[in-house]
Scaffold this motif. Structure first.
Motif, mmCIF file in Angstrom:
data_model
loop_
_atom_site.group_PDB
_atom_site.id
_atom_site.type_symbol
_atom_site.label_atom_id
_atom_site.label_comp_id
_atom_site.label_asym_id
_atom_site.label_seq_id
_atom_site.Cartn_x
_atom_site.Cartn_y
_atom_site.Cartn_z
ATOM 1 N N LYS A 150 1.167 -1.046 0.154
ATOM 2 C CA LYS A 150 0.154 0.323 -0.491
ATOM 3 C C LYS A 150 0.760 1.230 0.179
ATOM 4 N N GLU A 151 0.518 2.436 0.184
ATOM 5 C CA GLU A 151 1.099 3.815 0.165
ATOM 6 C C GLU A 151 2.231 3.802 1.348
ATOM 7 N N LYS A 152 1.671 2.752 2.996
ATOM 8 C CA LYS A 152 2.686 2.861 3.748
ATOM 9 C C LYS A 152 2.471 1.386 4.394
ATOM 10 N N THR A 153 3.364 1.301 5.038
ATOM 11 C CA THR A 153 4.198 0.391 5.397
ATOM 12 C C THR A 153 2.935 -0.221 6.996
ATOM 13 N N SER A 175 6.184 -3.728 3.203
ATOM 14 C CA SER A 175 6.634 -2.496 3.295
ATOM 15 C C SER A 175 6.007 -2.190 1.627
ATOM 16 N N THR A 176 6.156 -0.057 1.043
ATOM 17 C CA THR A 176 5.679 0.402 0.004
ATOM 18 C C THR A 176 6.060 -0.731 -0.864
#
Length: 443
Positions: free
Chosen positions: A13-16, A30-31
């Motif tokens: 995703k956009e963030k971990t 992780s991204t």
């Protein structure tokens, strides 16, 4: 509780983010999509996190691994991660930190690497074509040679923390006292670089670099001195040069400088627009000459053959010999001297004594041997493009073009004869006769 199917379906995703499994273990994604097993725990009132390993559903699939083979930080399957989680939980129950145990093991592994092993890793890294900081082949070959002859025996099996400045300095001094001052300085340089490489690759290393306490000038200083090769040294040098671990065109470049008697910078920055194949001349413009005047180099047949090779290899470049990685730039000013260093080290590796020299010394060599052969001093000085600051220079305005052409051809033939360990007497005699004929025609 996670399953392999659920793990495989996890997407970045956009963030971990993290997904819980059991008993304090969870997976972070992780991204970039990397999935890692982690375990949070508290010890002595302090929260710590252990990275158990990176997820790979194929790990141990074909050949299941024994639990004793597993360790924190490995690529593991879900089942193997849970097995390692059990080990970690038992450590916590005993009041031990599995995270710090992992660091200590890594430190022990690093400490177990000897200076020799780190040196091997350093050379491999600097030879890697994918490494942007890789060394030129000639430099790498020279350093390997110095390492093999001067460092591998006394230091190769020592741990990094077992080598101290006093020990290194004593070793360098012993090398210098045997008449090898330049290799002694190189020994210190290699030790410096290997330690720096080791520390850069393993941040947990806490060793002192022994070479940092020693300046190169503490070992040896090099003063400019007259150095001219004799015919025997020319033969020995050229024989080894042909087998030196560098590109064939760089070997030819050194021969070309010797044949033409030019300064290093005059060759390095030479362009094809300066070469006239029809008249066999190379005219160096005044902007590039130390004298501030254009200089004509009369090309022997051997020099022309070298230029044909350069043109064949570097047709798309404006330079006679471009740099290794960029056809739009010339070779480095240091390159030719490095090739000489490698060749000299190769001669010494055979147990032969051979004094160091530089590209500039090739001009002195030509001047010395042509004067000894009895060629006109004015012709020699014109070929060398010496500055006309003396009274002799003021009154000597003649260019001696055809005489210089005859002499430079003779010089090229003399080099070939010495390479074959043959006499140059007849070459010199014939050249003087030809030059006298030129004088008579001009007169």
């Amino acid at each position: 509780m996670l399953t392999d199917t659920e793990l495989r379906k996890l997407r970045p995703k956009e963030k971990t983010f993290k997904v819980a499994d059991r008993d304090g273990m969870y997976v972070t994604v992780s991204t970039a999509g990397t999935k890692s097993f982690r375990y949070d725990y508290r010890l002595n009132g302090r929260r710590e996190t252990l990275t158990i390993g990176r997820y790979d559903d194929t790990a141990g699939a074909k050949h299941p691994r024994d639990p004793a083979e597993l360790d924190f930080g490995m690529t593991v399957s879900l089942a193997e991660a849970r097995s390692l989680l059990t080990v970690a939980r038992r450590c916590v129950e005993r009041g031990e930190s599995p995270s710090r145990t992992k660091v200590e093991k890594r430190q022990e592994a690093a400490d177990s690497l000897t200076f020799g092993r780190w040196a091997e890793k350093y050379f491999a890294d600097k030879a890697d074509p994918n490494n942007g900081a890789r060394l030129a082949d000639s430099t790498l070959a020279m350093r390997r040679s110095v390492y093999k002859r001067y460092l591998e025996g006394p230091f190769g099996k020592l741990k990094l923390d077992e080598i101290n400045p006093a020990q290194l300095m004593k070793h360098c001094e012993s090398i210098r006292e045997k008449g090898a001052a330049a290799p002694a300085v190189q020994v210190r340089e290699i030790v410096l670089l290997v330690y720096r490489f080791a520390v850069s690759k393993d941040k947990s290393l806490t060793v002192t670099n022994p070479a940092e306490a020693i300046r190169p000038s503490d070992i040896a200083t090099f003063k400019a001195r007259d150095r001219a090769l004799n015919p025997t040294e020319i033969r020995r040098f050229l024989a080894v040069l042909d087998t030196t671990a560098t590109s064939a065109t760089l070997r030819l470049a050194l021969r070309f400088v010797m044949l033409t008697m030019v300064r290093k910078g005059e060759f390095v920055n030479a362009t094809w627009g300066e070469v006239d194949f029809d008249n066999a001349v190379w005219t160096i413009p005044k902007e590039r000459m130390k004298t501030g005047k254009p200089h004509v180099v009369y090309l022997s047949t051997q020099a022309q053959d070298v230029l044909v090779t350069f043109k064949t290899c570097f047709a798309s470049s404006r330079y006679l010999h471009p740099g290794r990685y960029d056809m739009d730039t010339p070779i480095s000013n240091a390159t030719l001297n490095l090739v000489i260093e490698v060749a000299v080290e190769a001669i010494r590796a055979k147990g032969e004594d051979f004094q160091n020299f530089t590209v500039h010394d090739l001009r002195r060599t030509a001047s010395s041997l042509l004067n000894e052969a009895g060629f006109n001093r004015d012709w020699i000085e014109k070929c060398l493009a010496y500055e006309e600051g003396s009274i002799r220079g003021v009154y000597n305005k003649a260019e001696y073009g055809e005489q210089r052409r005859v002499m430079l051809q003779a010089w090229a033939d003399m080099i070939e004869a010495w390479s074959r360990d043959e006499s140059v007497r007849e070459i010199v005699r014939a050249a003087k006769v030809a030059a006298a004929d030129v004088d008579m025609k001009i007169g």
